[in-house]
Scaffold this motif. Structure first.
Motif, PDB file in Angstrom:
ATOM      1  N   SER A 279      32.029  31.774  38.282  1.00 23.49           N
ATOM      2  CA  SER A 279      33.223  31.758  37.347  1.00 23.49           C
ATOM      3  C   SER A 279      32.860  31.142  35.734  1.00 23.49           C
ATOM      4  O   SER A 279      32.154  30.365  35.914  1.00 23.49           O
ATOM      5  N   ASP A 280      33.709  31.599  35.000  1.00 26.73           N
ATOM      6  CA  ASP A 280      33.934  30.901  33.917  1.00 26.73           C
ATOM      7  C   ASP A 280      34.469  29.434  34.211  1.00 26.73           C
ATOM      8  O   ASP A 280      35.365  29.329  35.283  1.00 26.73           O
ATOM      9  N   PRO A 281      34.427  28.175  33.641  1.00 28.08           N
ATOM     10  CA  PRO A 281      34.967  27.179  33.837  1.00 28.08           C
ATOM     11  C   PRO A 281      36.324  27.243  33.649  1.00 28.08           C
ATOM     12  O   PRO A 281      36.974  27.831  32.836  1.00 28.08           O
ATOM     13  N   HIS A 282      37.052  26.495  34.500  1.00 26.07           N
ATOM     14  CA  HIS A 282      38.397  26.524  34.769  1.00 26.07           C
ATOM     15  C   HIS A 282      38.889  25.094  34.229  1.00 26.07           C
ATOM     16  O   HIS A 282      38.382  24.095  34.855  1.00 26.07           O
ATOM     17  N   VAL A 283      39.315  24.956  32.973  1.00 19.68           N
ATOM     18  CA  VAL A 283      39.588  23.521  32.211  1.00 19.68           C
ATOM     19  C   VAL A 283      40.775  22.904  33.094  1.00 19.68           C
ATOM     20  O   VAL A 283      41.764  23.644  33.158  1.00 19.68           O
TER      21      VAL A 283
ATOM     22  N   ASN B 262      37.178  17.838  32.039  1.00 19.07           N
ATOM     23  CA  ASN B 262      36.925  18.068  33.368  1.00 19.07           C
ATOM     24  C   ASN B 262      37.377  19.605  33.523  1.00 19.07           C
ATOM     25  O   ASN B 262      38.180  20.061  32.970  1.00 19.07           O
ATOM     26  N   PHE B 263      36.322  20.334  34.319  1.00 17.82           N
ATOM     27  CA  PHE B 263      36.643  21.534  34.600  1.00 17.82           C
ATOM     28  C   PHE B 263      36.050  22.011  35.975  1.00 17.82           C
ATOM     29  O   PHE B 263      35.059  21.085  36.602  1.00 17.82           O
ATOM     30  N   ILE B 264      36.301  22.935  36.654  1.00 15.66           N
ATOM     31  CA  ILE B 264      35.852  23.604  37.917  1.00 15.66           C
ATOM     32  C   ILE B 264      35.304  25.019  37.843  1.00 15.66           C
ATOM     33  O   ILE B 264      35.859  25.870  37.150  1.00 15.66           O
ATOM     34  N   ILE B 265      34.324  25.478  38.394  1.00 15.69           N
ATOM     35  CA  ILE B 265      33.572  26.479  38.488  1.00 15.69           C
ATOM     36  C   ILE B 265      33.484  27.042  39.965  1.00 15.69           C
ATOM     37  O   ILE B 265      33.609  26.015  40.926  1.00 15.69           O
ATOM     38  N   THR B 266      33.749  28.143  40.119  1.00 13.43           N
ATOM     39  CA  THR B 266      33.712  28.873  41.512  1.00 13.43           C
ATOM     40  C   THR B 266      33.003  30.146  41.611  1.00 13.43           C
ATOM     41  O   THR B 266      32.440  30.283  40.833  1.00 13.43           O
ATOM     42  N   ALA B 267      32.483  30.235  43.276  1.00 13.87           N
ATOM     43  CA  ALA B 267      31.738  31.493  43.368  1.00 13.87           C
ATOM     44  C   ALA B 267      31.911  31.439  44.982  1.00 13.87           C
ATOM     45  O   ALA B 267      32.277  30.572  45.665  1.00 13.87           O
ATOM     46  N   THR B 268      31.915  32.815  45.287  1.00 14.76           N
ATOM     47  CA  THR B 268      32.063  33.146  46.653  1.00 14.76           C
ATOM     48  C   THR B 268      30.915  32.972  47.575  1.00 14.76           C
ATOM     49  O   THR B 268      30.526  32.818  48.585  1.00 14.76           O
ATOM     50  N   ASP B 269      29.771  32.915  46.558  1.00 21.52           N
ATOM     51  CA  ASP B 269      28.292  32.681  47.059  1.00 21.52           C
ATOM     52  C   ASP B 269      27.597  31.509  46.339  1.00 21.52           C
ATOM     53  O   ASP B 269      27.842  31.702  45.032  1.00 21.52           O
ATOM     54  N   VAL B 270      26.841  30.507  47.114  1.00 19.72           N
ATOM     55  CA  VAL B 270      26.542  29.496  46.209  1.00 19.72           C
ATOM     56  C   VAL B 270      25.147  29.896  44.981  1.00 19.72           C
ATOM     57  O   VAL B 270      24.838  29.337  44.332  1.00 19.72           O
ATOM     58  N   ALA B 271      24.604  31.179  45.451  1.00 20.49           N
ATOM     59  CA  ALA B 271      23.591  31.983  44.809  1.00 20.49           C
ATOM     60  C   ALA B 271      24.528  32.444  43.269  1.00 20.49           C
ATOM     61  O   ALA B 271      23.759  32.897  42.591  1.00 20.49           O
ATOM     62  N   GLY B 272      25.741  32.495  43.492  1.00 24.95           N
ATOM     63  CA  GLY B 272      26.495  33.170  42.276  1.00 24.95           C
ATOM     64  C   GLY B 272      26.864  34.443  42.400  1.00 24.95           C
ATOM     65  O   GLY B 272      26.443  34.868  43.680  1.00 24.95           O
ATOM     66  N   PRO B 273      27.225  35.169  41.757  1.00 21.88           N
ATOM     67  CA  PRO B 273      27.679  34.594  40.460  1.00 21.88           C
ATOM     68  C   PRO B 273      28.894  33.506  40.178  1.00 21.88           C
ATOM     69  O   PRO B 273      29.535  33.544  41.179  1.00 21.88           O
TER      70      PRO B 273
END
Length: 93
Positions: free
Chosen positions: A18-22, A5-16
């Motif tokens: 992040s790399d996955p945080h496992v 399981n991992f989490i990815i983040t962004a300050t805007d839903v359109a991106g960019p």
């Protein structure tokens, strides 16, 4: 098998994005993240209990998540083991 399981983040839903945080030590499928009113963040997931009452029994748990280190901290809290004896593949959160 095992799940990663991992989490990815962004300050805007359109991106960019992040790399996955496992998230190490986070078994199960279909996890969720709960942002508590006190500022803590909880990872909520599913897992097989340590001592199941029957084959295939699952449970829902929550575990505090440190967003700076992307690590689970403190103790795991077991929330629910299901409502039907013999029911498998617990769903949630």
């Amino acid at each position: 098998g095992t799940c990663t399981n991992f989490i990815i983040t962004a300050t805007d839903v359109a991106g960019p994005w992040s790399d996955p945080h496992v998230i190490e030590g986070a078994p199960g499928i279909d996890p969720d993240i709960f942002f508590d009113d006190d500022g803590r963040v909880w990872y909520v997931g599913t897992a097989a209990p340590e001592k199941p009452n029957f084959p295939g029994e699952g449970e829902i748990y929550c575990h505090e998540l440190d967003l700076k280190s992307w690590k689970l901290i403190g103790d795991r809290h077991h929330l629910w083991r299901g409502a039907i004896h013999g029911g498998v593949f617990v769903e949630g959160p």
